[in-house]
Design a protein around this motif. Structure first.
Motif, PDB file in Angstrom:
ATOM      1  N   LYS A   1      54.333  67.230  52.825  1.00  0.00           N
ATOM      2  CA  LYS A   1      54.942  66.494  53.936  1.00  0.00           C
ATOM      3  C   LYS A   1      53.872  66.029  54.919  1.00  0.00           C
ATOM      4  O   LYS A   1      53.903  64.880  55.386  1.00  0.00           O
ATOM      5  CB  LYS A   1      55.972  67.366  54.649  1.00  0.00           C
ATOM      6  N   THR A   2      52.930  66.905  55.238  1.00  0.00           N
ATOM      7  CA  THR A   2      51.849  66.521  56.142  1.00  0.00           C
ATOM      8  C   THR A   2      51.078  65.339  55.581  1.00  0.00           C
ATOM      9  O   THR A   2      50.752  64.386  56.300  1.00  0.00           O
ATOM     10  CB  THR A   2      50.889  67.706  56.368  1.00  0.00           C
ATOM     11  N   ALA A   3      50.785  65.377  54.286  1.00  0.00           N
ATOM     12  CA  ALA A   3      50.035  64.298  53.650  1.00  0.00           C
ATOM     13  C   ALA A   3      50.802  62.981  53.703  1.00  0.00           C
ATOM     14  O   ALA A   3      50.246  61.937  54.087  1.00  0.00           O
ATOM     15  CB  ALA A   3      49.722  64.668  52.203  1.00  0.00           C
ATOM     16  N   PHE A   4      52.067  63.015  53.356  1.00  0.00           N
ATOM     17  CA  PHE A   4      52.834  61.770  53.336  1.00  0.00           C
ATOM     18  C   PHE A   4      53.135  61.265  54.740  1.00  0.00           C
ATOM     19  O   PHE A   4      53.264  60.051  54.946  1.00  0.00           O
ATOM     20  CB  PHE A   4      54.105  61.950  52.504  1.00  0.00           C
ATOM     21  N   ASP A   5      53.208  62.164  55.702  1.00  0.00           N
ATOM     22  CA  ASP A   5      53.321  61.731  57.098  1.00  0.00           C
ATOM     23  C   ASP A   5      52.057  60.982  57.529  1.00  0.00           C
ATOM     24  O   ASP A   5      52.132  59.991  58.263  1.00  0.00           O
ATOM     25  CB  ASP A   5      53.558  62.931  58.023  1.00  0.00           C
ATOM     26  N   ARG A   6      50.912  61.445  57.082  1.00  0.00           N
ATOM     27  CA  ARG A   6      49.666  60.727  57.378  1.00  0.00           C
ATOM     28  C   ARG A   6      49.680  59.339  56.743  1.00  0.00           C
ATOM     29  O   ARG A   6      49.273  58.343  57.366  1.00  0.00           O
ATOM     30  CB  ARG A   6      48.456  61.512  56.844  1.00  0.00           C
ATOM     31  N   ILE A   7      50.140  59.258  55.498  1.00  0.00           N
ATOM     32  CA  ILE A   7      50.213  57.969  54.819  1.00  0.00           C
ATOM     33  C   ILE A   7      51.155  57.027  55.552  1.00  0.00           C
ATOM     34  O   ILE A   7      50.891  55.822  55.685  1.00  0.00           O
ATOM     35  CB  ILE A   7      50.643  58.162  53.353  1.00  0.00           C
ATOM     36  N   ASP A   8      52.262  57.566  56.067  1.00  0.00           N
ATOM     37  CA  ASP A   8      53.222  56.743  56.807  1.00  0.00           C
ATOM     38  C   ASP A   8      52.623  56.134  58.071  1.00  0.00           C
ATOM     39  O   ASP A   8      53.122  55.118  58.574  1.00  0.00           O
ATOM     40  CB  ASP A   8      54.455  57.571  57.183  1.00  0.00           C
ATOM     41  N   GLN A   9      51.563  56.762  58.593  1.00  0.00           N
ATOM     42  CA  GLN A   9      50.919  56.240  59.788  1.00  0.00           C
ATOM     43  C   GLN A   9      49.983  55.068  59.480  1.00  0.00           C
ATOM     44  O   GLN A   9      49.515  54.378  60.385  1.00  0.00           O
ATOM     45  CB  GLN A   9      50.118  57.344  60.484  1.00  0.00           C
ATOM     46  N   LEU A  10      49.703  54.872  58.214  1.00  0.00           N
ATOM     47  CA  LEU A  10      48.822  53.781  57.802  1.00  0.00           C
ATOM     48  C   LEU A  10      49.633  52.540  57.441  1.00  0.00           C
ATOM     49  O   LEU A  10      50.807  52.639  57.054  1.00  0.00           O
ATOM     50  CB  LEU A  10      47.975  54.206  56.597  1.00  0.00           C
ATOM     51  N   THR A  11      48.997  51.405  57.534  1.00  0.00           N
ATOM     52  CA  THR A  11      49.606  50.142  57.086  1.00  0.00           C
ATOM     53  C   THR A  11      48.714  49.553  56.020  1.00  0.00           C
ATOM     54  O   THR A  11      47.589  50.007  55.776  1.00  0.00           O
ATOM     55  CB  THR A  11      49.749  49.149  58.250  1.00  0.00           C
ATOM     56  N   VAL A  12      49.197  48.488  55.392  1.00  0.00           N
ATOM     57  CA  VAL A  12      48.426  47.884  54.324  1.00  0.00           C
ATOM     58  C   VAL A  12      47.085  47.364  54.829  1.00  0.00           C
ATOM     59  O   VAL A  12      46.085  47.333  54.089  1.00  0.00           O
ATOM     60  CB  VAL A  12      49.248  46.762  53.646  1.00  0.00           C
ATOM     61  N   THR A  13      47.019  46.983  56.108  1.00  0.00           N
ATOM     62  CA  THR A  13      45.753  46.473  56.659  1.00  0.00           C
ATOM     63  C   THR A  13      44.678  47.559  56.719  1.00  0.00           C
ATOM     64  O   THR A  13      43.488  47.242  56.718  1.00  0.00           O
ATOM     65  CB  THR A  13      45.958  45.890  58.059  1.00  0.00           C
ATOM     66  N   ASP A  14      45.082  48.821  56.744  1.00  0.00           N
ATOM     67  CA  ASP A  14      44.101  49.909  56.750  1.00  0.00           C
ATOM     68  C   ASP A  14      43.330  49.999  55.437  1.00  0.00           C
ATOM     69  O   ASP A  14      42.260  50.621  55.388  1.00  0.00           O
ATOM     70  CB  ASP A  14      44.794  51.255  57.010  1.00  0.00           C
ATOM     71  N   PHE A  15      43.846  49.359  54.410  1.00  0.00           N
ATOM     72  CA  PHE A  15      43.179  49.413  53.112  1.00  0.00           C
ATOM     73  C   PHE A  15      42.420  48.136  52.794  1.00  0.00           C
ATOM     74  O   PHE A  15      41.808  48.024  51.720  1.00  0.00           O
ATOM     75  CB  PHE A  15      44.207  49.699  52.003  1.00  0.00           C
ATOM     76  N   MET A  16      42.459  47.182  53.707  1.00  0.00           N
ATOM     77  CA  MET A  16      41.748  45.931  53.476  1.00  0.00           C
ATOM     78  C   MET A  16      40.280  46.083  53.835  1.00  0.00           C
ATOM     79  O   MET A  16      39.905  46.943  54.646  1.00  0.00           O
ATOM     80  CB  MET A  16      42.370  44.804  54.308  1.00  0.00           C
TER      81      MET A  16
END
Length: 390
Positions: free
Chosen positions: A374-389
């Motif tokens: 849950k902690t891991a996926f909560d962190r992922i939820d805080q990211l947007t697609v622009t964070d991976f550009m």
């Protein structure tokens, strides 16, 4: 680093373990959440540990028969009879120091230099090195991610040549979680018979088949004599550190494997063999709880990933992994892993290391409890697609 000039072939051709390299690159992060290595977070059942400790105190500290303890091989035979209605004799079983050791021994026993081995993508990343170490040549057979990485016999047919000796089968699959259906298994059996191929069945995750019961390829008509089964106690019993596995095959093949292994380790560790004996005796107590927990984790991760706007996942049918589609981010699988590690301190593995068909996917190992997940996926939820550009 300068190459060691006495070790030409191996250092030039072997890429090494992507898992080991990934962990090495992230071990400085105090809050790292590690989904990379498939090492279950459960310790080996305490009763197995206690009984094995008594065995060691009583003298189980010596070499055993190089083929393995007879009692262990007999119990494995009883397991195959009970679980799959198959007769496997002690003479048809060789105890090894892990499933990886079993795979290399099997490949060394059957391959001549230049023989080809078919790998249906995506595949366990170490297969390539294992085949090449045994003197063989890998032929990768692509699959379609948009069709769920299902078995495509025509792709296999297109990859066959006069040098093809074997194919490696892994169902439930690491990394995709795909489980072959009975129809697909029959197609594969017919294909192997038609082209006179050996099937090396990597039966590592047989417990973790969530929708239908696992059926071994050796049980299909005409496949018993052309199947080499490799397996271990690592995942189905949470015994990764014991390094104990086995090969089940024709008795004459087992004797070849035994001769090869005599020059490597001679016999598997006695304490680990006794631990495997106790695991088999306790399997009805241990395994249902493990299967239920890992299925719950896979379902939870699947729901969380598919709730993310830029990620999706293949529905987990089996194994202890989730194969996640990251193509909407515009990243390669390695770029996504690097950026997820940098932005969220989450470690996963790139799918491209499982063959070209795995590009655009990453592997999550469900080896953490739901709270940690849950902690891991909560962190992922805080990211947007622009964070991976870039």
């Amino acid at each position: 680093m300068e190459k060691y000039h006495f070790a030409k072939r191996f250092q030039e051709n072997c890429e090494g373990s992507v898992i080991a390299e990934a962990i090495k690159g992230a071990d400085h992060m105090a809050d790292l959440i590690n989904f990379s290595i498939g090492d279950p977070d459960f310790n080996t059942d305490q009763e197995i540990i206690e009984q094995t400790f008594q065995d060691v105190k009583a003298g189980a500290t010596h070499y055993t028969d190089s083929q393995g303890l007879l009692q262990l091989r007999e119990l494995l035979g009883e397991f195959y009879a009970e679980a799959y209605n198959l007769k496997v004799t002690p003479e048809e079983i060789m105890i090894t120091t892990s499933g990886c050791h079993a795979m290399v021994l099997a490949l060394m026993a059957i391959l001549d230099p230049g023989d080809e081995v078919l790998l249906f993508e995506p595949y366990f990343s170490l297969y390539k090195e294992q085949v090449e170490l045994a003197g063989g040549r890998v032929v990768s057979c692509p699959s379609d991610p948009d069709k769920g990485f299902r078995l495509d016999i025509q792709q296999l047919v297109a990859c066959v040549s006069e040098k093809t000796k074997a194919l490696i089968l892994n169902t439930p699959c690491n990394p995709s979680g795909v489980c072959l259906s009975n129809d697909e298994m029959q197609q594969l059996a017919d294909f192997a018979i038609q082209h006179d191929l050996i099937v090396i069945a990597d039966d590592i995750y047989t417990l973790y088949s969530y929708e239908t019961a696992f059926t071994p390829i050796m049980s299909y008509q005409g496949m018993r004599e052309r199947t080499i089964t490799v397996s271990s106690f690592s995942k189905d019993y949470c015994m990764t550190g014991w390094r104990i596995g086995y090969i089940a095959a024709d008795q004459s093949l087992i004797q070849i494997v035994r001769k090869i292994n005599d020059a490597i380790v001679y016999s598997a560790p006695a304490p680990s063999q006794w631990a495997a004996i106790h695991a088999l005796q306790l399997r009805d107590k241990i395994q249902p709880l493990l299967k239920a927990e890992f299925e719950k984790r896979c379902r939870y991760a699947y729901e969380r990933i598919n709730a993310c706007s830029y990620l999706s996942a293949i529905k987990p049918q089996g194994s202890i992994y989730l194969f996640v589609d990251v193509r909407q981010t515009g990243c390669t699988s390695k770029q996504f892993c690097e950026r997820l590690l940098k932005k969220a301190h989450i470690l996963v593995l790139p799918g491209v290391d499982s063959g070209k068909s795995g590009e655009g996917f990453v592997r999550f190992a469900m080896t953490l409890g739901i709270d940690k997940m849950k902690t891991a996926f909560d962190r992922i939820d805080q990211l947007t697609v622009t964070d991976f550009m870039l």
